[in-house]
Scaffold this motif. Structure first.
Motif, mmCIF file in Angstrom:
data_model
loop_
_atom_site.group_PDB
_atom_site.id
_atom_site.type_symbol
_atom_site.label_atom_id
_atom_site.label_comp_id
_atom_site.label_asym_id
_atom_site.label_seq_id
_atom_site.Cartn_x
_atom_site.Cartn_y
_atom_site.Cartn_z
ATOM 1 N N VAL A 1 1.793 4.949 -14.899
ATOM 2 C CA VAL A 1 1.157 4.594 -16.293
ATOM 3 C C VAL A 1 1.304 5.777 -17.227
ATOM 4 C CG1 VAL A 1 -1.214 4.621 -17.168
ATOM 5 C CG2 VAL A 1 -0.576 3.028 -15.100
ATOM 6 N N PRO A 2 1.258 6.962 -16.945
ATOM 7 C CA PRO A 2 1.608 7.933 -17.983
ATOM 8 C C PRO A 2 3.153 7.804 -18.610
ATOM 9 C CG PRO A 2 0.862 8.985 -16.141
ATOM 10 C CD PRO A 2 1.051 7.638 -15.558
ATOM 11 N N LEU A 3 4.157 7.254 -17.534
ATOM 12 C CA LEU A 3 5.445 7.213 -18.065
ATOM 13 C C LEU A 3 5.445 6.007 -18.788
ATOM 14 C CD1 LEU A 3 8.480 8.061 -18.169
ATOM 15 C CD2 LEU A 3 8.774 6.464 -15.964
ATOM 16 N N PHE A 4 4.911 4.632 -18.644
ATOM 17 C CA PHE A 4 4.981 3.823 -19.276
ATOM 18 C C PHE A 4 4.374 3.871 -20.827
ATOM 19 C CE2 PHE A 4 4.022 0.534 -15.351
ATOM 20 C CZ PHE A 4 5.369 0.869 -14.966
ATOM 21 N N ALA A 5 3.181 4.442 -21.022
ATOM 22 C CA ALA A 5 2.575 4.993 -21.838
ATOM 23 C C ALA A 5 3.295 5.774 -22.986
ATOM 24 C CB ALA A 5 1.229 5.801 -21.689
ATOM 25 N N ALA A 6 4.043 7.081 -22.321
ATOM 26 C CA ALA A 6 5.079 7.822 -23.049
ATOM 27 C C ALA A 6 6.281 7.166 -23.524
ATOM 28 C CB ALA A 6 5.562 9.004 -22.294
ATOM 29 N N ALA B 1 12.447 12.877 -16.071
ATOM 30 C CA ALA B 1 12.297 14.278 -15.224
ATOM 31 C C ALA B 1 10.877 14.819 -15.185
ATOM 32 C CB ALA B 1 12.803 15.406 -15.729
ATOM 33 N N LEU B 2 10.046 14.340 -16.107
ATOM 34 C CA LEU B 2 8.753 14.734 -16.313
ATOM 35 C C LEU B 2 7.719 13.838 -15.227
ATOM 36 C CD1 LEU B 2 5.962 15.907 -17.603
ATOM 37 C CD2 LEU B 2 6.046 14.008 -19.300
ATOM 38 N N ARG C 1 5.609 14.942 -12.083
ATOM 39 C CA ARG C 1 4.529 14.287 -11.762
ATOM 40 C C ARG C 1 4.343 13.672 -10.451
ATOM 41 N NH1 ARG C 1 3.567 12.426 -17.904
ATOM 42 N NH2 ARG C 1 1.547 14.107 -18.422
ATOM 43 N N ALA C 2 5.280 13.088 -9.895
ATOM 44 C CA ALA C 2 5.242 12.493 -8.740
ATOM 45 C C ALA C 2 5.118 13.671 -7.436
ATOM 46 C CB ALA C 2 6.409 11.652 -8.218
ATOM 47 N N ASP C 3 5.853 14.861 -7.827
ATOM 48 C CA ASP C 3 5.683 15.768 -6.669
ATOM 49 C C ASP C 3 4.321 16.584 -6.894
ATOM 50 O OD1 ASP C 3 8.182 15.878 -5.539
ATOM 51 O OD2 ASP C 3 9.386 16.929 -7.215
ATOM 52 N N LEU C 4 3.892 16.435 -8.099
ATOM 53 C CA LEU C 4 2.456 17.098 -8.139
ATOM 54 C C LEU C 4 1.372 16.262 -7.712
ATOM 55 C CD1 LEU C 4 0.652 19.100 -9.346
ATOM 56 C CD2 LEU C 4 0.673 17.712 -11.720
ATOM 57 N N ALA C 5 1.784 15.130 -7.754
ATOM 58 C CA ALA C 5 0.564 13.956 -7.121
ATOM 59 C C ALA C 5 0.737 14.280 -5.593
ATOM 60 C CB ALA C 5 0.903 12.823 -7.636
ATOM 61 N N THR C 6 2.015 14.333 -5.060
ATOM 62 C CA THR C 6 2.109 14.537 -3.648
ATOM 63 C C THR C 6 1.474 15.764 -3.356
ATOM 64 O OG1 THR C 6 4.194 13.166 -3.854
ATOM 65 C CG2 THR C 6 3.985 14.681 -1.796
ATOM 66 N N ALA C 7 1.627 16.903 -3.922
ATOM 67 C CA ALA C 7 1.021 18.170 -3.344
ATOM 68 C C ALA C 7 -0.386 17.875 -3.255
ATOM 69 C CB ALA C 7 1.484 19.332 -4.188
ATOM 70 N N ALA D 1 0.408 23.370 -16.026
ATOM 71 C CA ALA D 1 1.697 23.674 -16.428
ATOM 72 C C ALA D 1 2.155 22.351 -16.878
ATOM 73 C CB ALA D 1 2.654 24.354 -15.514
ATOM 74 N N VAL D 2 2.011 21.190 -16.202
ATOM 75 C CA VAL D 2 2.536 19.903 -16.576
ATOM 76 C C VAL D 2 1.822 19.442 -17.894
ATOM 77 C CG1 VAL D 2 2.492 17.553 -15.969
ATOM 78 C CG2 VAL D 2 3.451 19.193 -14.204
ATOM 79 N N ALA D 3 0.319 19.707 -17.635
ATOM 80 C CA ALA D 3 -0.464 19.235 -18.804
ATOM 81 C C ALA D 3 -0.014 19.899 -20.125
ATOM 82 C CB ALA D 3 -1.979 19.404 -18.356
#
Lengths: 381, 343, 381, 343
Positions: free
Chosen positions: D93-98, D196-197, D201-207, D265-267
């Motif tokens: 969703v964030p990627l679609f939006a961006a 890349a972002l 985000r996928a790695d962060l969400a996994t963590a 850091a992502v935000a």
């Protein structure tokens, strides 16, 4: 409460001020503070720190501090170690005794605080005894109530830098009828009291960093220190000694700045030695450990500020930094290869790091505490 | 397949153990740290014939193989003998012999060698002065302060160099390291195969000593935790302590046969010599470091003092481990397993 | 006694013979032996092995063996796994029950041996109970002496491949007045005895590899197996069951050949996946672990042949192989990267490996045994 | 510096926890393994607004930041929700939006999307069908069997692909992986920075999910060892068990703040985004794997069966850990610390 990992304007100003002063004043190449000569040089540095009001930044102004917040304290420590500043030979006083004095000391006793911060009085701790290491409650050194003071007999050991200090704080058994945690009293003892003998002995890293302290029919007058030698009440020693272990003290024993600075030195070493991929990974993991420690501490600071006592969580802190310190130095030794046989800062640091999992409650005991108090597992076994 | 020590190997090991228990107690190692004399253990080991033990009997040696040397060097490690026994007996003497260098000539040509009047056999059995330091890397040379000569294996050519130079402080003070003076040396051999073999022997000898050091640290720790009490019970009755020490034993027990197999590979000129020596070096180094860590932890504060004996053995173990190039050994293993190309 | 790591001429001949036969006969792509269908296929393989006298090489000829020495047994195992041959679904019988039968069985009972080797009788073990896992002495399943046999009530669990077997061996409490290790009897039980219910259930790796066995007022006649259902004497069960744990059985539970073959498969995987330096090191270490296991076992074999009982040293063996197996499979999963989510031989092997440190006495208990019996540390705590 | 959750973050986390305790108990995860319906939890999460939680409120979302998402996704991990909540809400969703992609258009253009009649806000809040699978590597795509569309992040261009294909057996059966059919996709964005972002985000969400899974496994184990007895005492009173679980908690506690710092850091678009996300990925992956190992060991045999719940969480943890490219993260960290050159 929120997450914002940038300095506030006040923190940034504090950081800049600390950094500027440290850049201009940090001495280089001091000998180890755990030798007699080195200790004297470190005391000079402590005097200089105190004169500039950087010795105890979080203390009230009237005791030589700057009323710094815990956040600012973290900033100071980060800058202090990043600047390569020396170890703090006053640390047993300012990090172990002082919180207890602030909490339990009478106003006169609290006059000891600025003297300690100024390195006029140099305090060592007297917890361990030959028969009471991890099992602190089995203390047998006795202080008997006599007219106008206490008659002390017994022996303390593993007293860090005891041979160079002027005062000792510790627990003594004042009610021989009571056992274990009961009947202990927290006493403040000038080491020049007649009958006290201090014998320094060598640590693994070669420094004379430990001492045994013998009490041979010592008469300790009630007024040997201002406000009296008993801190917090006769028979209350255990409670007094433990009261602050779970508070800020758990956070301030070893600051993250110290390990972060060490991990950056390790990356320098790795570059200088053209580390293999295997060792680069270990360097990365050491840095990760320091980074996690920095962030965990920040997390705990906000918890403290919100009024939550860290309690047994200070055992997590101790487990992490002590294991990290060993791993970091083991990696350094591998990077040094055959040079790891030399006697230098890294090899001494490695040997010193091995005391981390032992002192201030062995890591075996810390894991018991974590399991029993944080996870609720049953005691004993 | 046969994989057990012979009666002769056991008898020699026991003899060495007995002599070292007598001549090299902790106090002797401690004295060597202080720069004191090491004559008593030196004479005893020379009398046993250890310096020349790998020479054929006709040349005054004991005619022992690389495999025979392992139990002896394990005992040398166990006692932390403050002399370059392994360097001399397992590395230098076999190289001199293979290179056709007369040992007396070699030793008399440089430095503080005790003269050339003795024949080879009597020299190796003479009272002291028979020890050779080995240099493996740049920097201070361990044992140079206790040796007649330095065998330099840092390059593809083996050199003999004089031991003169300034003493330097190292982690294990009993190793009497020196920063050598700049001085001309003499070539021992230009055969890279012989030099490579000597290096493998040095790693093997180190591994054998590390096994012994591990045993010593474990023995000291077991003895301590059986008697030291905390919370009213022996420290050794806590499961955490038991498991630390069980893991320590586990590592030593599984490293030991790998060291013997490496010795057999060296002795027989196996095509797997390099692989097997590296396997021994990696496992013995890991094991000794692990045991040192557990030993210090299980002792608590006392293990952390120089008044107690543990540090004598821990520091020797760390010093020997520092000479083990784990990156090189792991790479050699990776090449042997065809995971990496040769560099 | 000496060290010589080459095959003797006899061993070399034995090796060549085993290798030739295995090359020609090893089936490929058998389904898991822990499913019903796969088990049947594995039984066929066992029949083929037995027919060619490769099922139990170390046994006497009259029972279908080749009188192989322990060295030859190691050679056979090495060749067996190097050839990629299937797991042995008869292993609970031939490695756990058979040594006990050889030592304690009467001649008639020993007639069970060739039937077991030929996979005519398929034996599962009945040690664990819902309330007795690591603490085996707390067994509560009861066998009561009745006319002409035993009346059994209770439940066994974690019976490997129990749902596919024909017989069970295990411990039952025959003297309810006795506690712990006393009053137990080692019984041999055909699973088709009326009142016995076997319910298979799923293991972590998805196979129905375990079973619960319920005994509901079962009447077990004395002659349910030839020579009688009691092995080694009434009330002697604990001693009988334990007698062989410290002997060869400690060595033969998992042969080095199995892990050596697995470590070579791991090197193949590493090459196929172009492993990073980090993972290459882990592959090297897995191979080193298998190599050390092979050499340690050889060391123990010569000790056994010299008449030394391995005793508690079998705990070292178990600790090593079980930790090695986990590490080896964890490395494989990292090499597989995202493919480690797939359901395949490596991911199933990983999950299976996690049972190693648990079954046959948890590794915590093995470490206690090593510390107490090999190092002489005090019991309890 | 401030480093604590806001009251709003805590309130949302608690709400999600409560809903999941009700709609996603172990039985629901077990049913998903068997291919059963996941409607109840799906509807509940859509009602909470989770799929679009990172969209601005004006677009029908909850206006949450990357930091806000961490506690929510930790709960999603804790419950092992059998839906691609993290992939949808935190990545797609964030990627679609961006990328300026209309979500309804995007979803209706391919595969089994539920039609284009809905506007974006109502679609994201509709009853099910709002889930997006994310492909990170070749091979089967997890969640394809539970999603409307696959967001393909395997290259430098992000694609949308249809979910059609054959189901395939994987370690975590509840993830409903499929081998996708060969079918044309549509480009989401060609901006490599956005891709890349999305990967970070996928790695962060996994963590974040791994933290929750670690907690769940630890909670289950603590509950078990407190009551299960052996040798007449609770298993949890043995020091070895205590120490295993203390170490498990230690790893989780020290990974958690690192995950929050990465989210920050992502935000905030920090220059340290890559470094911090890799730090979070490495520590959360290590911690979850370690906890799984200790949890199974401390349970003994029961932890090793599919009838007990532990395996549901262990397998999800292993599956998520498999998607974490440790080599890549460690290299990125080494570059950030200037130990390695950029490739």
């Amino acid at each position: 409460m929120t997450i914002d990992l940038t300095d506030t304007p006040a923190e940034a100003a504090f950081r800049a001020s600390a950094r500027d002063w440290l850049r201009a004043h940090v001495p280089s190449g001091l000998p180890s503070g755990d030798t007699r000569e080195g200790f004297a040089r470190h005391v000079e540095w402590e005097e200089e720190l105190f004169a500039a009001r950087w010795a105890v930044v979080s203390w009230p102004s009237e005791y030589g501090g700057r009323e710094a917040s815990l956040w600012e304290w973290l900033v100071f420590e980060e800058e202090y170690y990043a600047a390569g500043a020396p170890q703090r030979v006053t640390q047993n006083g300012i990090f172990l005794l002082a919180p207890t004095l602030f909490e339990f000391g009478n106003p006169e006793q609290q006059l000891l605080l600025p003297r300690m911060a100024a390195a006029e009085d140099l305090w060592c701790q007297g917890w361990s005894e030959p028969g009471a290491g991890s099992d602190l409650a089995s203390i047998t050194s006795r202080a008997e109530r006599v007219d106008g003071g206490w008659r002390i007999n017994g022996q303390k050991t593993w007293t860090t830098r005891g041979a160079f200090c002027t005062h000792l704080f510790g627990l003594f058994r004042t009610d021989p009828a009571e056992r274990r945690h009961k009947g202990l009293t927290y006493l403040l003892v000038p080491l020049d009291t007649p009958g006290v003998t201090v014998r320094g002995f060598g640590r693994l890293d070669g420094d004379e960093g430990f001492a045994e302290v013998f009490f041979d029919d010592v008469f300790l007058p009630d007024d040997a220190v201002p406000g009296g030698v008993v801190l917090g009440g006769v028979g209350e020693g255990w409670r007094v000694a433990m009261a602050t272990t779970g508070s800020e003290r758990g956070l301030t024993l070893r600051s993250p700045g110290r390990f972060m600075a060490a991990s950056w030195r390790l990356t320098d070493l790795a570059r200088a030695r053209a580390a293999s991929a295997r060792l680069r990974e270990r360097v990365v993991r050491a840095w990760l450990g320091a980074r996690a420690y920095e962030l965990f501490t920040a997390w705990e600071v906000d918890g403290l500020l919100a009024g939550r006592s860290p309690g047994a969580r200070s055992s997590l802190t101790k487990l992490h930094w002590s294991e990290l310190d060993v791993a970091l130095h083991e990696t350094a030794l591998e990077l040094l290869g055959p040079d790891a046989e030399r006697d230098d800062a890294w090899t001494r640091g490695f040997q010193f790091s091995l005391s981390g999992p032992i002192y201030a409650g062995t890591n075996e005991i810390q894991r018991n505490i974590v399991a029993e108090r944080l996870l609720g597992l049953p005691r004993s076994g | 397949m046969r994989f057990a020590l012979t009666d002769d190997q056991i008898a020699l090991r026991d003899a060495v153990r007995e002599v070292l228990a007598d001549t090299c107690p902790p106090a002797a190692v401690r004295e060597a740290w202080a720069g004191g004399p090491v004559d008593r253990v030196s004479v005893a080991l020379v009398e046993l014939g250890l310096p020349g033990m790998a020479l054929p009997e006709k040349d005054g040696g004991l005619g022992l193989s690389d495999v025979d040397l392992v139990p002896v060097l394990t005992e040398v490690g166990y006692a932390a003998v403050p002399l370059p026994v392994a360097e001399t007996a397992a590395v230098a003497v076999p190289l001199f012999a293979a290179a056709g260098v007369d040992i007396n000539d070699a030793l008399s040509g440089v430095g503080s060698a005790p003269g050339s009047a003795l024949d080879r056999a009597s020299y190796m059995q003479g009272p002291g002065g028979a020890w050779v330091a080995v240099r493996r890397a740049a920097g201070p040379v361990p044992w140079a302060g206790r040796a007649s000569v330095v065998l330099d294996l840092t390059g593809s050519v083996a050199w003999m160099r004089p031991v003169g130079g300034a003493g330097v402080s190292t982690m294990d003070g009993s190793r009497a390291a020196r920063v050598l003076d700049e001085a001309p040396g003499t070539v021992v051999t230009e055969d890279p195969e012989l030099v490579a073999l000597a290096r493998d022997r040095a790693d093997l000898a180190t591994a054998a000593q590390l096994l012994g050091l591990g045993r010593r640290m474990l023995d000291l720790t077991v003895g301590y935790v059986r008697t030291r009490t905390q919370f009213g019970v022996p420290v050794g009755s806590f499961q955490a302590v038991k498991h630390h020490l069980a893991d320590a034993l586990l590592q030593l027990e599984f490293a030991e046969p790998v060291v013997y197999a490496a010795a057999w590979a060296v002795a027989t000129g196996s095509v797997h010599r390099g692989r097997d020596v590296s396997a021994a070096a990696v496992l013995a180094t890991d094991a000794a470091r692990f045991v040192a860590r557990q030993a210090i932890q299980c002792h608590g504060a006392i293990g952390y003092t120089v008044e107690y004996d543990l540090h004598l053995y821990a520091k020797r173990a760390w010093a020997l481990a520092a000479t083990c190039d784990l990156d090189a050994h792991l790479s050699r293993l990776a090449r042997a397993l065809e995971l990496e190309e040769a560099p």
